[in-house]
Design a protein around this motif. Sequence first.
Motif, short mmCIF file in Angstrom:
data_model
loop_
_atom_site.label_atom_id
_atom_site.label_comp_id
_atom_site.label_asym_id
_atom_site.label_seq_id
_atom_site.Cartn_x
_atom_site.Cartn_y
_atom_site.Cartn_z
N LEU A 221 82.24 -36.88 -25.50
CA LEU A 221 81.65 -36.25 -24.31
C LEU A 221 80.50 -37.11 -23.83
N VAL A 222 80.60 -37.57 -22.59
CA VAL A 222 79.55 -38.38 -21.98
C VAL A 222 78.81 -37.53 -20.95
N VAL A 223 77.51 -37.43 -21.10
CA VAL A 223 76.65 -36.77 -20.12
C VAL A 223 75.61 -37.79 -19.68
N ALA A 224 75.70 -38.21 -18.43
CA ALA A 224 74.80 -39.23 -17.89
C ALA A 224 74.10 -38.68 -16.65
N VAL A 225 72.78 -38.74 -16.66
CA VAL A 225 72.00 -38.12 -15.57
C VAL A 225 70.89 -39.06 -15.15
N GLN A 226 70.75 -39.24 -13.84
CA GLN A 226 69.53 -39.81 -13.30
C GLN A 226 68.92 -38.75 -12.38
N PHE A 227 67.70 -38.35 -12.74
CA PHE A 227 67.06 -37.25 -12.02
C PHE A 227 65.57 -37.57 -11.89
N ALA A 228 65.07 -37.49 -10.66
CA ALA A 228 63.66 -37.79 -10.39
C ALA A 228 63.25 -39.10 -11.06
N PRO A 229 63.87 -40.24 -10.67
CA PRO A 229 63.55 -41.52 -11.31
C PRO A 229 62.11 -41.96 -11.07
N GLN A 230 61.64 -42.86 -11.92
CA GLN A 230 60.25 -43.31 -11.86
C GLN A 230 59.92 -43.94 -10.52
N GLN A 231 60.78 -44.83 -10.04
CA GLN A 231 60.61 -45.47 -8.74
C GLN A 231 61.78 -45.05 -7.85
N PRO A 232 61.61 -44.02 -7.04
CA PRO A 232 62.74 -43.46 -6.28
C PRO A 232 63.32 -44.40 -5.21
N GLU A 233 62.56 -45.33 -4.71
CA GLU A 233 63.02 -46.17 -3.61
C GLU A 233 64.34 -46.85 -3.96
N GLY A 234 65.36 -46.59 -3.12
CA GLY A 234 66.67 -47.22 -3.29
C GLY A 234 67.52 -46.67 -4.41
N THR A 235 67.12 -45.52 -4.96
CA THR A 235 67.86 -44.96 -6.10
C THR A 235 68.70 -43.76 -5.69
N ALA A 236 69.51 -43.31 -6.62
CA ALA A 236 70.35 -42.13 -6.40
C ALA A 236 70.23 -41.19 -7.58
N GLU A 237 70.04 -39.91 -7.30
CA GLU A 237 70.16 -38.91 -8.35
C GLU A 237 71.64 -38.61 -8.56
N ALA A 238 72.03 -38.49 -9.80
CA ALA A 238 73.43 -38.20 -10.11
C ALA A 238 73.51 -37.55 -11.48
N ALA A 239 74.48 -36.66 -11.63
CA ALA A 239 74.77 -36.03 -12.91
C ALA A 239 76.28 -36.14 -13.15
N VAL A 240 76.65 -36.76 -14.25
CA VAL A 240 78.06 -37.01 -14.54
C VAL A 240 78.40 -36.47 -15.92
N GLY A 241 79.50 -35.77 -16.00
CA GLY A 241 80.04 -35.33 -17.28
C GLY A 241 81.48 -35.80 -17.40
N LEU A 242 81.81 -36.43 -18.52
CA LEU A 242 83.16 -36.94 -18.74
C LEU A 242 83.60 -36.60 -20.16
N LEU A 243 84.81 -36.13 -20.30
CA LEU A 243 85.37 -35.83 -21.61
C LEU A 243 86.53 -36.78 -21.87
#
Length: 411
Positions: A249-271
């Motif tokens: 099970l892969v859970v990968a999240v980018q949320f409220a990154p340190q330097q937001p400029e040019g970034t994307a928030e994303a939440a991914v779950g893969l089984l």
Amino acid sequence: MTVRLDQVPALAPRPVRPRAWLWLGVFPLLLLLLGVGGMFLFGTQALREQPVSFWGLAFGVPLLGWCLLSFGRVLLYLGQQQVADGWDQAREEDLIQKLRRGRRVQQVLAVSLHTALREPEASSATQLKALLDGVKALKAQPSRQDQSVLRHSRIAGDTAEVPELALHRVLTQMLADLAPSLTQVPDATPLALLLEVGSTLPENVWQRVWRQAWSESGIRQSTVLVEEDGLEALDQWLDHRIGDQALLLVVAVQFAPQQPEGTAEAAVGLLFGNRLTQTVLPSMAYLHRPEQEREPTTDALLYAASQALDWVPLDAQSIEQTWRVGVDTQRDAALTTVLADVSIPVKHNQGFYDLDAQLGHPGKASPWLAIAAATQTIQSGAGPQFIFSGGGCVDAGLWSTVLTPVPSLSK
């Protein structure tokens, strides 16, 4: 360990065959001349008076010497041939073993993807359509940290929402997408968890939010954390745990990154499941062994892309969609060259999706975001997918990955 076909030893050098003109012409004549000349120079007077003995020795000794030398040369040639054959056979067996290991695949069993293009109540199909239509979510908007206006994309939701609550909501939605698949799996099935989170929230905070979301999900399987990160974890899994009963099970999240400029928030779950041991859940797609470039050069990226295609094996012309994510703009020229050299069919605004341009850089979630989007594209009826992906570190080598549809039983 990573499978490296470029480190397979070369074929053994073959011995030179004995030259017929040398051993049947020159050597016999030379030995006869030496034999006759030796008898005339060193033979006794008594021996010269016995023609049979004289000529017998003059021709017999050279002939015997020629036979011994020829026999030795043939034995040497045959021995060298056997040594070369043994080397080549061992090399072939090693190559076959490496190919079999390199061509192992993972079943993609369940997918959850949440980006700025998916509203809280919207379906994944709506998000996928937006991605395939090239809709851009990367725009100037207030950041979660200090409300400063920066160009980035945020997971949809109330802009005034407390970050902890927003993360909990996203994780809850993601696990709700995965739970129906896991409820079909026996409770005792081991579950290896690869948890990758990039956020300005302190680790103890997002860890607490994660544990709360997990406990509320109703998922019954117990988890064991995977030590490796990113696609390296998948590569190691294919090498060492392909026969496990465990699911990954892969859970990968980018949320409220340190330097937001040019970034994307994303939440991914893969089984993921092992094709040799997992028979309960149907496969959505096959994920083939990813290949990472060894250095940031065009040649290294070309080798990685070619090898990723060869692991399937698959003709590059069969690729229907190509995804790019987590790739620095400095590699644009290299990507263009590689796409042309491997002959992946790519047209402007058709079949090529730059997720960095649409969403922003997803950080640690980069490869998993593309895998999730490519899997959902295959589920919608598309063919093989190719992915160029980076990760949280700009200097890390790019990965090349291929996903293919599950072969139909009717074929």
